[in-house]
Write a protein that holds these residues in place. Structure first.
Motif, PDB file in Angstrom:
ATOM      1  N   SER A   1       0.831  -1.199   0.000  1.00  0.00           N
ATOM      2  CA  SER A   1       0.000   0.000   0.000  1.00  0.00           C
ATOM      3  C   SER A   1       0.870   1.255   0.000  1.00  0.00           C
ATOM      4  O   SER A   1       0.585   2.223  -0.716  1.00  0.00           O
ATOM      5  CB  SER A   1      -0.914   0.000   1.228  1.00  0.00           C
ATOM      6  OG  SER A   1      -1.676   1.190   1.306  1.00  0.00           O
ATOM      7  N   TRP A   2       1.938   1.227   0.784  1.00  0.00           N
ATOM      8  CA  TRP A   2       2.882   2.349   0.836  1.00  0.00           C
ATOM      9  C   TRP A   2       3.472   2.615  -0.553  1.00  0.00           C
ATOM     10  O   TRP A   2       3.500   3.755  -1.026  1.00  0.00           O
ATOM     11  CB  TRP A   2       3.979   1.986   1.834  1.00  0.00           C
ATOM     12  CG  TRP A   2       5.082   2.988   2.002  1.00  0.00           C
ATOM     13  CD1 TRP A   2       6.194   3.118   1.223  1.00  0.00           C
ATOM     14  CD2 TRP A   2       5.175   3.988   3.015  1.00  0.00           C
ATOM     15  NE1 TRP A   2       6.981   4.135   1.697  1.00  0.00           N
ATOM     16  CE2 TRP A   2       6.386   4.678   2.799  1.00  0.00           C
ATOM     17  CE3 TRP A   2       4.363   4.347   4.085  1.00  0.00           C
ATOM     18  CZ2 TRP A   2       6.798   5.722   3.622  1.00  0.00           C
ATOM     19  CZ3 TRP A   2       4.771   5.388   4.903  1.00  0.00           C
ATOM     20  CH2 TRP A   2       5.969   6.062   4.674  1.00  0.00           C
TER      21      TRP A   2
ATOM     22  N   ASN B   1       0.912   3.983  -3.052  1.00  0.00           N
ATOM     23  CA  ASN B   1       0.639   5.404  -2.871  1.00  0.00           C
ATOM     24  C   ASN B   1       1.687   6.256  -3.581  1.00  0.00           C
ATOM     25  O   ASN B   1       1.368   7.240  -4.258  1.00  0.00           O
ATOM     26  CB  ASN B   1       0.623   5.755  -1.381  1.00  0.00           C
ATOM     27  CG  ASN B   1      -0.575   5.173  -0.655  1.00  0.00           C
ATOM     28  OD1 ASN B   1      -1.597   4.899  -1.271  1.00  0.00           O
ATOM     29  ND2 ASN B   1      -0.454   4.975   0.641  1.00  0.00           N
TER      30      ASN B   1
ATOM     31  N   GLY C   1      -4.418   0.456   5.149  1.00  0.00           N
ATOM     32  CA  GLY C   1      -4.883   1.813   5.431  1.00  0.00           C
ATOM     33  C   GLY C   1      -3.905   2.605   6.279  1.00  0.00           C
ATOM     34  O   GLY C   1      -3.749   3.813   6.102  1.00  0.00           O
TER      35      GLY C   1
ATOM     36  N   TRP D   1      -1.304   4.352   4.189  1.00  0.00           N
ATOM     37  CA  TRP D   1      -1.796   5.600   3.611  1.00  0.00           C
ATOM     38  C   TRP D   1      -1.831   6.701   4.661  1.00  0.00           C
ATOM     39  O   TRP D   1      -1.433   7.842   4.415  1.00  0.00           O
ATOM     40  CB  TRP D   1      -3.197   5.377   3.042  1.00  0.00           C
ATOM     41  CG  TRP D   1      -3.723   6.565   2.286  1.00  0.00           C
ATOM     42  CD1 TRP D   1      -3.586   6.803   0.952  1.00  0.00           C
ATOM     43  CD2 TRP D   1      -4.472   7.657   2.811  1.00  0.00           C
ATOM     44  NE1 TRP D   1      -4.197   7.982   0.614  1.00  0.00           N
ATOM     45  CE2 TRP D   1      -4.752   8.525   1.730  1.00  0.00           C
ATOM     46  CE3 TRP D   1      -4.924   7.985   4.090  1.00  0.00           C
ATOM     47  CZ2 TRP D   1      -5.463   9.716   1.910  1.00  0.00           C
ATOM     48  CZ3 TRP D   1      -5.625   9.175   4.264  1.00  0.00           C
ATOM     49  CH2 TRP D   1      -5.900  10.025   3.176  1.00  0.00           C
TER      50      TRP D   1
ATOM     51  N   GLN E   1       1.796   7.935   5.703  1.00  0.00           N
ATOM     52  CA  GLN E   1       2.669   8.464   4.654  1.00  0.00           C
ATOM     53  C   GLN E   1       3.025   9.914   4.974  1.00  0.00           C
ATOM     54  O   GLN E   1       2.147  10.715   5.315  1.00  0.00           O
ATOM     55  CB  GLN E   1       1.958   8.417   3.307  1.00  0.00           C
ATOM     56  CG  GLN E   1       2.898   8.505   2.127  1.00  0.00           C
ATOM     57  CD  GLN E   1       3.127   7.148   1.479  1.00  0.00           C
ATOM     58  OE1 GLN E   1       2.239   6.339   1.437  1.00  0.00           O
ATOM     59  NE2 GLN E   1       4.314   6.906   0.988  1.00  0.00           N
TER      60      GLN E   1
ATOM     61  N   TRP F   1       3.077  13.037   3.916  1.00  0.00           N
ATOM     62  CA  TRP F   1       2.526  13.622   2.699  1.00  0.00           C
ATOM     63  C   TRP F   1       3.233  14.902   2.269  1.00  0.00           C
ATOM     64  O   TRP F   1       3.233  15.242   1.081  1.00  0.00           O
ATOM     65  CB  TRP F   1       1.025  13.853   2.871  1.00  0.00           C
ATOM     66  CG  TRP F   1       0.263  12.571   2.847  1.00  0.00           C
ATOM     67  CD1 TRP F   1      -0.337  11.933   3.895  1.00  0.00           C
ATOM     68  CD2 TRP F   1       0.048  11.722   1.705  1.00  0.00           C
ATOM     69  NE1 TRP F   1      -0.913  10.754   3.486  1.00  0.00           N
ATOM     70  CE2 TRP F   1      -0.696  10.599   2.148  1.00  0.00           C
ATOM     71  CE3 TRP F   1       0.416  11.797   0.363  1.00  0.00           C
ATOM     72  CZ2 TRP F   1      -1.083   9.569   1.286  1.00  0.00           C
ATOM     73  CZ3 TRP F   1       0.041  10.775  -0.500  1.00  0.00           C
ATOM     74  CH2 TRP F   1      -0.708   9.684  -0.032  1.00  0.00           C
TER      75      TRP F   1
END
Length: 214
Positions: free
Chosen positions: A41-42, A45, A117, A120, A123, A125
């Motif tokens: 997932s990382w 993204n 999740g 995400w 992260q 950002w």
């Protein structure tokens, strides 16, 4: 572009928050599977952000000092200044004992979707956004650009990848060592966040100003 991506990718992979959470996942029941869900997932993204930027640019870097180029540099400058201000603010705050987030007690019962999740949610950002602003200059007609972007994604995921592979290859010893690492990360979390924010922020600020004025 390469130097900026190297700095950003290094700052991302060394971040203490997601590494601490990842170690907790690996130490839980079905930890390897949860870790893999988090890792994928990382990485997804990061790839998705890069893909969105490349779709907007068409894989062709904008002309230097054009509006899109200047806007990307301005965004990177804002992020750099923001990181410096954040690091300076955190450095002036009194140290406080680490308190694990409330979700850490529920890691054992977390599913693969929850693990994905968390990747995400954790992260960084601001740094990912700085990476996106840097990727605006990517030229997909060059093989070296593809290698640079691949290297950036791998570098930003490297700490997670190493821990995941370690838990697969040496399950008998990995948990004790990773938990010791988690303890050190928790003890030095503030110092790491401050240092990474200041160093990455100063680099992005200086690099953006230089590109804007030359």
């Amino acid at each position: 572009m390469v130097a900026d991506l190297l700095v950003i990718g290094t700052a991302i992979t060394l971040g203490p928050l997601h590494n601490t959470a990842f170690i907790l996942l690996l130490s839980s029941r079905r930890g390897v599977r949860k870790g893999l869900a988090f890792l994928l997932s990382w990485l997804a993204n990061l790839v998705a952000v890069i893909a969105c930027v490349l779709l907007l640019t068409g894989g062709t870097p904008p002309v230097h000092h054009s509006s899109p180029s200047s806007a990307a540099l301005a965004a990177k400058l804002v992020i750099g200044v923001g990181l410096v201000l954040f690091g300076g603010y955190r450095s002036r705050q009194p140290p406080h004992p680490y308190r694990p987030p409330s979700w850490t007690g529920r890691v054992d019962n977390a599913g693969l979707g929850t693990a994905a999740g968390l990747a995400w949610l954790l992260q960084p950002w601001a740094l990912v956004g700085a990476g996106a602003a840097t990727v605006v200059d990517a030229d997909l007609s060059s093989l070296s650009t593809w290698l640079d972007l691949t290297g950036y994604c791998v570098l930003a995921t490297l700490s997670l990848l190493v821990m995941e592979l370690y838990s697969v290859w040496a399950p008998e010893t990995c948990h004790a060592r990773l938990n010791a690492l988690r303890t050190r990360l928790e003890q030095r979390q503030d110092q790491l966040i401050i240092t990474l924010s200041l160093l990455a922020g100063l680099w992005l600020t200086a690099s953006s100003i230089y590109d804007l004025v030359t």
